[in-house]
Design an enzyme around this catalytic site. Sequence first.
Site, PDB file in Angstrom:
ATOM      1  N   TYR A 114       0.789  -1.237   0.000  1.00  0.00           N
ATOM      2  CA  TYR A 114       0.000   0.000   0.000  1.00  0.00           C
ATOM      3  C   TYR A 114       0.823   1.291   0.000  1.00  0.00           C
ATOM      4  CZ  TYR A 114      -3.460  -3.513   1.267  1.00  0.00           C
ATOM      5  OH  TYR A 114      -4.253  -4.622   1.268  1.00  0.00           O
TER       6      TYR A 114
ATOM      7  N   ASN B  40     -12.488   3.551  -2.599  1.00  0.00           N
ATOM      8  CA  ASN B  40     -11.723   2.329  -2.361  1.00  0.00           C
ATOM      9  C   ASN B  40     -12.497   1.584  -1.274  1.00  0.00           C
ATOM     10  OD1 ASN B  40     -10.029   0.267  -1.671  1.00  0.00           O
ATOM     11  ND2 ASN B  40      -8.173   1.531  -1.648  1.00  0.00           N
TER      12      ASN B  40
ATOM     13  N   HIS C 236     -14.798  -7.214  -2.036  1.00  0.00           N
ATOM     14  CA  HIS C 236     -14.951  -8.631  -2.383  1.00  0.00           C
ATOM     15  C   HIS C 236     -16.148  -9.285  -1.705  1.00  0.00           C
ATOM     16  CE1 HIS C 236     -10.945  -7.561  -3.603  1.00  0.00           C
ATOM     17  NE2 HIS C 236     -10.580  -7.380  -2.339  1.00  0.00           N
TER      18      HIS C 236
ATOM     19  N   ASP D 163     -25.255  -2.060  -3.896  1.00  0.00           N
ATOM     20  CA  ASP D 163     -26.661  -1.700  -4.106  1.00  0.00           C
ATOM     21  C   ASP D 163     -26.941  -0.243  -3.741  1.00  0.00           C
ATOM     22  OD1 ASP D 163     -27.265  -4.246  -4.979  1.00  0.00           O
ATOM     23  OD2 ASP D 163     -28.234  -4.883  -3.116  1.00  0.00           O
TER      24      ASP D 163
ATOM     25  N   HIS E  11      -8.163   0.846  -6.372  1.00  0.00           N
ATOM     26  CA  HIS E  11      -7.410  -0.046  -5.470  1.00  0.00           C
ATOM     27  C   HIS E  11      -5.941   0.295  -5.576  1.00  0.00           C
ATOM     28  CE1 HIS E  11     -10.917  -2.322  -4.589  1.00  0.00           C
ATOM     29  NE2 HIS E  11     -11.185  -2.364  -5.876  1.00  0.00           N
ATOM     30  N   ILE E  12      -5.317   0.395  -4.440  1.00  0.00           N
ATOM     31  CA  ILE E  12      -3.898   0.746  -4.403  1.00  0.00           C
ATOM     32  C   ILE E  12      -3.059  -0.419  -4.926  1.00  0.00           C
ATOM     33  CG2 ILE E  12      -2.001   1.398  -2.861  1.00  0.00           C
ATOM     34  CD1 ILE E  12      -4.272   2.470  -0.958  1.00  0.00           C
ATOM     35  N   SER E  13      -3.379  -1.606  -4.448  1.00  0.00           N
ATOM     36  CA  SER E  13      -2.628  -2.796  -4.874  1.00  0.00           C
ATOM     37  C   SER E  13      -3.312  -3.416  -6.092  1.00  0.00           C
ATOM     38  CB  SER E  13      -2.560  -3.812  -3.727  1.00  0.00           C
ATOM     39  OG  SER E  13      -3.867  -4.289  -3.416  1.00  0.00           O
TER      40      SER E  13
ATOM     41  N   ARG F  44      -9.362 -12.061  -3.799  1.00  0.00           N
ATOM     42  CA  ARG F  44      -9.380 -10.613  -4.099  1.00  0.00           C
ATOM     43  C   ARG F  44      -9.644 -10.342  -5.586  1.00  0.00           C
ATOM     44  NH1 ARG F  44      -7.293  -8.193   0.601  1.00  0.00           N
ATOM     45  NH2 ARG F  44      -5.788  -9.533   1.646  1.00  0.00           N
TER      46      ARG F  44
HETATM   47  O1  CA2 Z   1      -5.509  -2.452  -2.829  1.00  0.00           O
HETATM   48  C1  CA2 Z   1      -6.452  -1.898  -2.255  1.00  0.00           C
HETATM   49  O2  CA2 Z   1      -6.619  -0.692  -2.258  1.00  0.00           O
HETATM   50  C2  CA2 Z   1      -7.442  -2.754  -1.452  1.00  0.00           C
HETATM   51  O3  CA2 Z   1      -8.749  -2.223  -1.655  1.00  0.00           O
HETATM   52  C3  CA2 Z   1      -7.043  -2.640   0.001  1.00  0.00           C
HETATM   53  C4  CA2 Z   1      -7.857  -3.540   0.923  1.00  0.00           C
HETATM   54  C5  CA2 Z   1      -7.875  -4.967   0.425  1.00  0.00           C
HETATM   55  O4  CA2 Z   1      -8.733  -5.763   1.241  1.00  0.00           O
HETATM   56  C6  CA2 Z   1      -8.331  -5.058  -1.017  1.00  0.00           C
HETATM   57  O5  CA2 Z   1      -8.257  -6.402  -1.426  1.00  0.00           O
HETATM   58  C7  CA2 Z   1      -7.441  -4.202  -1.907  1.00  0.00           C
HETATM   59  C8  CA2 Z   1      -7.272  -3.559   2.334  1.00  0.00           C
HETATM   60  C9  CA2 Z   1      -7.161  -2.239   2.972  1.00  0.00           C
HETATM   61  C10 CA2 Z   1      -6.265  -2.401   4.163  1.00  0.00           C
HETATM   62  O6  CA2 Z   1      -5.344  -1.357   4.150  1.00  0.00           O
HETATM   63  C11 CA2 Z   1      -4.254  -1.455   4.941  1.00  0.00           C
HETATM   64  C12 CA2 Z   1      -3.338  -0.455   4.810  1.00  0.00           C
HETATM   65  C13 CA2 Z   1      -2.206  -0.491   5.560  1.00  0.00           C
HETATM   66  C14 CA2 Z   1      -1.991  -1.519   6.467  1.00  0.00           C
HETATM   67  C15 CA2 Z   1      -2.917  -2.515   6.604  1.00  0.00           C
HETATM   68  C16 CA2 Z   1      -4.071  -2.476   5.856  1.00  0.00           C
END
Ligand code: CA2
Length: 150
Positions: free
Chosen positions: A23, A75, A81, A88, A101-103, A112
């Site tokens: 992230y 986001n 998921h 809705d 999404h960041i990742s 995911r």
């Molecule tokens: O990649 C993304 O932006 C996600 O939406 C981030 C979600 C993840 O469940 C999705 O699959 C992809 C998770 C957010 C958690 O963010 C954190 C950031 C820093 C440390 C821990 C969690």
Amino acid sequence: MASLLLLNGPNLNLLGTREPQHYGSMTLADVEARLGELARADGHTLESFQSNAEYALIDRVQAAGQSGVDMAIINPGGLTHTSVALRDAFAGVKLPFIEIHISNIHRREPFRHHSYFSDVAVGSIIGLGPIGYELAYRAAVAHLAGRPKG
Ligand code: CA2
């Protein structure tokens, strides 16, 4: 002038504090400040909201639909998921949105790979890091400029 809403779902308040490999190192406050600056410079308004609670995000989407917000950037975090209910809500108030999404969720665990939002989003920005929020903002403004209101 457009009214924009930036929404972040569960755990995104932890941005910049853990898991930098997924992230990056920008905090959520950094992201919100950056988009706020961009919007101000362009003469738009942008409100930001993060919650770890699904119902609070649904309530915020419904309120945005009723208060004339033109477009959202979201986001949904892990709710991406799982949440038919948040999906809705957008359809319920006809609020157009861009998913970010960041990742790169497609390079991660199979659970995911599916998003409940992608097929109803104006578009999705995935896997480009926190700069994806800025790209989503620019795409939202371009989308609104190309679509006369009324
Ligand atoms: O990649 C993304 O932006 C996600 O939406 C981030 C979600 C993840 O469940 C999705 O699959 C992809 C998770 C957010 C958690 O963010 C954190 C950031 C820093 C440390 C821990 C969690």
